[in-house]
Design a protein around this motif. Structure first.
Motif, PDB file in Angstrom:
ATOM      1  N   GLU A 144       0.770  -1.162  -0.087  1.00 42.32           N
ATOM      2  CA  GLU A 144      -0.241   0.007  -0.085  1.00 42.32           C
ATOM      3  C   GLU A 144       0.456   0.972   0.222  1.00 42.32           C
ATOM      4  O   GLU A 144       1.726   1.462   1.170  1.00 42.32           O
ATOM      5  N   GLU A 188      -3.604   5.875  -0.536  1.00 43.94           N
ATOM      6  CA  GLU A 188      -4.295   4.211  -1.751  1.00 43.94           C
ATOM      7  C   GLU A 188      -5.659   3.830  -0.869  1.00 43.94           C
ATOM      8  O   GLU A 188      -4.888   3.709   0.155  1.00 43.94           O
ATOM      9  N   LYS A 233      -8.253   1.194   0.721  1.00 41.19           N
ATOM     10  CA  LYS A 233      -8.228  -0.499   0.389  1.00 41.19           C
ATOM     11  C   LYS A 233      -8.764  -1.011  -0.450  1.00 41.19           C
ATOM     12  O   LYS A 233      -8.456  -1.804  -1.340  1.00 41.19           O
ATOM     13  N   LEU A 261      -6.325  -0.808  -3.621  1.00 46.76           N
ATOM     14  CA  LEU A 261      -5.101  -2.077  -3.357  1.00 46.76           C
ATOM     15  C   LEU A 261      -5.656  -3.302  -3.386  1.00 46.76           C
ATOM     16  O   LEU A 261      -4.942  -4.109  -4.035  1.00 46.76           O
TER      17      LEU A 261
END
Length: 227
Positions: free
Chosen positions: A168, A209, A211, A214
């Protein structure tokens, strides 16, 4: 080399547990979303008696290796040891991860030694390694090249950098990768042809970023790995 030379101290372990718990909590609500996607990945430990035979066409043996201690980890440990607290993903002077000197943070000497310690275990794998996939960030490249150094000259094994295999990122400059040409020059044994841009097109300085972003990257990586 003694094991104590590569073990993490209490500050490192405590910080790692805190950050891991935050990641897991944030990702927990996405399980059903990815269950509905076309590609379904089932993971088994190698010693799991319920694991399918590795010779099946739809089965791949994947070994995940965590990078060794990076300079950003060391700085965070030093800040914590001095009692300095910071809010994650913020541009504040208390946050060590935004220090410009930590751009694409490389391994510390301790991190390199942690990678060397893994060599005997990797060399004893029962299945021959066919592919080494690396995050294009410096610390991951260094870790992979050290751990799998015995395979670098093996023409049957490819070392490939994959943008989707990164951790991440966003805000923390330690997670921003250097230019592709710089990585190619420093790691000539790695194929960087899958990287579509010279500069880091994923990293954003203004926000972390999400989740979902990601998760979609990870899903895209597994799609590529499954082919």
């Amino acid at each position: 080399m003694t094991l104590s030379c590569v073990e993490h101290d209490e500050v490192t372990i405590a910080l790692s547990k805190k950050e891991s718990a935050e990641h897991l909590e944030a990702m927990s609500g996405m399980y059903e979303h990815y269950r509905a996607m076309p590609l379904l990945v089932k993971a088994y430990a190698l010693d799991d008696p319920n694991a399918p035979p590795t010779l099946q066409d739809n089965v791949k043996v994947v070994h995940f290796v965590r990078h060794g201690q990076g300079f950003h980890n060391l700085m965070a440990d030093m800040y914590k040891a001095r009692g300095i607290e910071w809010e994650q993903y913020t541009h504040t002077k208390e946050n060590p991860y935004i220090l410009p000197e930590l751009l694409d943070a490389p391994l510390t000497e301790k991190g390199r030694q942690q990678a060397y310690v893994l060599q005997p275990a990797v060399q004893e794998f029962s299945d021959q390694v066919q592919l080494v996939v690396l995050s294009p960030n410096c610390r991951a490249l260094q870790t992979g090249v050290i751990v799998f150094s015995h395979l670098i000259k093996d023409k049957n094994v490819s070392f490939v950098a994959h943008e989707m295999a990164r951790e991440e990122n966003g805000v923390h400059v330690c997670d921003k990768r250097r230019a592709k040409s710089l990585q190619e020059a420093e790691f000539p044994m790695v194929d960087f042809s899958l990287l579509e841009s010279e500069e880091d097109a994923i990293f954003r300085n203004d926000r972390r970023e999400t989740k979902l972003e990601l998760g979609n990257r990870i899903y895209s990586f597994f799609e590529w790995l499954s082919t």
